[in-house]
Motif scaffolding. Structure first.
Motif, PDB file in Angstrom:
ATOM      1  N   PRO A  29       0.817  -1.207   0.000  1.00  0.00           N
ATOM      2  CA  PRO A  29       0.000   0.000   0.000  1.00  0.00           C
ATOM      3  C   PRO A  29       0.854   1.262   0.000  1.00  0.00           C
ATOM      4  O   PRO A  29       2.063   1.208   0.210  1.00  0.00           O
ATOM      5  N   VAL A  30       0.197   2.391  -0.229  1.00  0.00           N
ATOM      6  CA  VAL A  30       0.863   3.688  -0.129  1.00  0.00           C
ATOM      7  C   VAL A  30       1.147   3.921   1.351  1.00  0.00           C
ATOM      8  O   VAL A  30       0.252   3.866   2.186  1.00  0.00           O
ATOM      9  N   VAL A  79      -6.690   4.959  -4.073  1.00  0.00           N
ATOM     10  CA  VAL A  79      -5.402   4.879  -3.396  1.00  0.00           C
ATOM     11  C   VAL A  79      -5.503   3.826  -2.290  1.00  0.00           C
ATOM     12  O   VAL A  79      -6.292   3.990  -1.347  1.00  0.00           O
ATOM     13  N   ALA A  80      -4.712   2.758  -2.417  1.00  0.00           N
ATOM     14  CA  ALA A  80      -4.629   1.756  -1.352  1.00  0.00           C
ATOM     15  C   ALA A  80      -3.596   2.271  -0.356  1.00  0.00           C
ATOM     16  O   ALA A  80      -2.397   2.209  -0.611  1.00  0.00           O
ATOM     17  N   ALA A  81      -4.060   2.819   0.736  1.00  0.00           N
ATOM     18  CA  ALA A  81      -3.168   3.520   1.658  1.00  0.00           C
ATOM     19  C   ALA A  81      -3.181   2.888   3.039  1.00  0.00           C
ATOM     20  O   ALA A  81      -4.195   2.353   3.484  1.00  0.00           O
ATOM     21  N   ALA A 132      -8.994  -0.010   1.132  1.00  0.00           N
ATOM     22  CA  ALA A 132      -8.186  -0.925   1.939  1.00  0.00           C
ATOM     23  C   ALA A 132      -7.199  -1.712   1.092  1.00  0.00           C
ATOM     24  O   ALA A 132      -6.087  -2.013   1.532  1.00  0.00           O
ATOM     25  N   SER A 133      -7.591  -2.075  -0.125  1.00  0.00           N
ATOM     26  CA  SER A 133      -6.700  -2.821  -1.012  1.00  0.00           C
ATOM     27  C   SER A 133      -7.178  -2.662  -2.447  1.00  0.00           C
ATOM     28  O   SER A 133      -8.305  -2.245  -2.702  1.00  0.00           O
ATOM     29  N   ALA A 137      -1.914  -3.530  -5.831  1.00  0.00           N
ATOM     30  CA  ALA A 137      -1.477  -2.288  -6.482  1.00  0.00           C
ATOM     31  C   ALA A 137      -1.654  -1.116  -5.523  1.00  0.00           C
ATOM     32  O   ALA A 137      -2.595  -1.103  -4.725  1.00  0.00           O
ATOM     33  N   PRO A 138      -0.776  -0.114  -5.615  1.00  0.00           N
ATOM     34  CA  PRO A 138      -0.928   1.064  -4.760  1.00  0.00           C
ATOM     35  C   PRO A 138      -2.015   2.018  -5.242  1.00  0.00           C
ATOM     36  O   PRO A 138      -2.611   2.728  -4.439  1.00  0.00           O
ATOM     37  N   VAL A 139      -2.253   2.047  -6.556  1.00  0.00           N
ATOM     38  CA  VAL A 139      -3.243   2.962  -7.142  1.00  0.00           C
ATOM     39  C   VAL A 139      -3.986   2.275  -8.278  1.00  0.00           C
ATOM     40  O   VAL A 139      -3.473   1.339  -8.898  1.00  0.00           O
ATOM     41  N   GLU A 140      -5.185   2.763  -8.523  1.00  0.00           N
ATOM     42  CA  GLU A 140      -5.978   2.349  -9.681  1.00  0.00           C
ATOM     43  C   GLU A 140      -6.661   3.597 -10.213  1.00  0.00           C
ATOM     44  O   GLU A 140      -7.166   4.412  -9.426  1.00  0.00           O
ATOM     45  N   ILE A 141      -6.664   3.744 -11.530  1.00  0.00           N
ATOM     46  CA  ILE A 141      -7.181   4.968 -12.144  1.00  0.00           C
ATOM     47  C   ILE A 141      -8.225   4.626 -13.194  1.00  0.00           C
ATOM     48  O   ILE A 141      -8.020   3.726 -14.020  1.00  0.00           O
ATOM     49  N   GLN A 142      -9.327   5.376 -13.166  1.00  0.00           N
ATOM     50  CA  GLN A 142     -10.424   5.208 -14.113  1.00  0.00           C
ATOM     51  C   GLN A 142     -10.770   6.568 -14.704  1.00  0.00           C
ATOM     52  O   GLN A 142     -10.779   7.569 -13.975  1.00  0.00           O
TER      53      GLN A 142
END
Length: 140
Positions: free
Chosen positions: A41-42, A86-88, A124-125, A130-135
């Motif tokens: 995570p971030v 953001v998975a932080a 949470a995940s 992956a740390p990030v996902e973008i749409q």
């Protein structure tokens, strides 16, 4: 525009779908040729810039997916919406600064047309850790 190959779906979905002049991308993680290059995570104690490459790769994948829906001679008129997941770690509070990295990439690639509405969402995940996902939602 930077040359990004079309993203490889990791499941039963398409990278993007077009309806009229609108293009909706699937959520994209920082993968190249189907391989996740950045893992989360971030971290709460890490500088936001540590995630620049991951965000740029994920955003580039989303933009490539959108471009893949264009007919010859067509271009993207605008990014209408950007969602950055953001998975932080607990305690991380700079979600909007992570999203700023994606906005900066889109501005570099598309100028002012790359900036639309935006959401930065802590989760949470994400798939594959992956740390990030973008749409993206784009208009032609």
């Amino acid at each position: 525009m930077s040359a990004h190959p079309q993203p490889v779906p990791q499941g039963d979905y398409v990278p993007a779908r077009r309806h009229g002049t609108l293009i909706f991308t699937s959520g994209m993680t920082p993968r190249r040729d189907g391989v996740l290059l950045h893992h989360g995570p971030v971290r709460a104690d890490a500088p936001v810039d540590d995630y620049r490459d991951a965000v740029r790769l994920a955003c580039g994948n989303a933009l490539a997916a959108a471009h893949g829906m264009l007919a010859p001679g067509e271009s993207l008129a605008a990014i209408l919406s950007l969602t950055v997941y953001v998975a932080a770690e607990p305690g991380f509070a700079a979600h909007s600064r992570i999203a700023d990295l994606a906005s900066a990439y889109l501005r570099e690639e598309l100028g002012d047309a790359g900036i639309g509405s935006r959401a930065a969402v802590g989760v949470a995940s994400l798939p594959g850790n992956a740390p990030v996902e973008i749409q993206l939602v784009a208009a032609t």
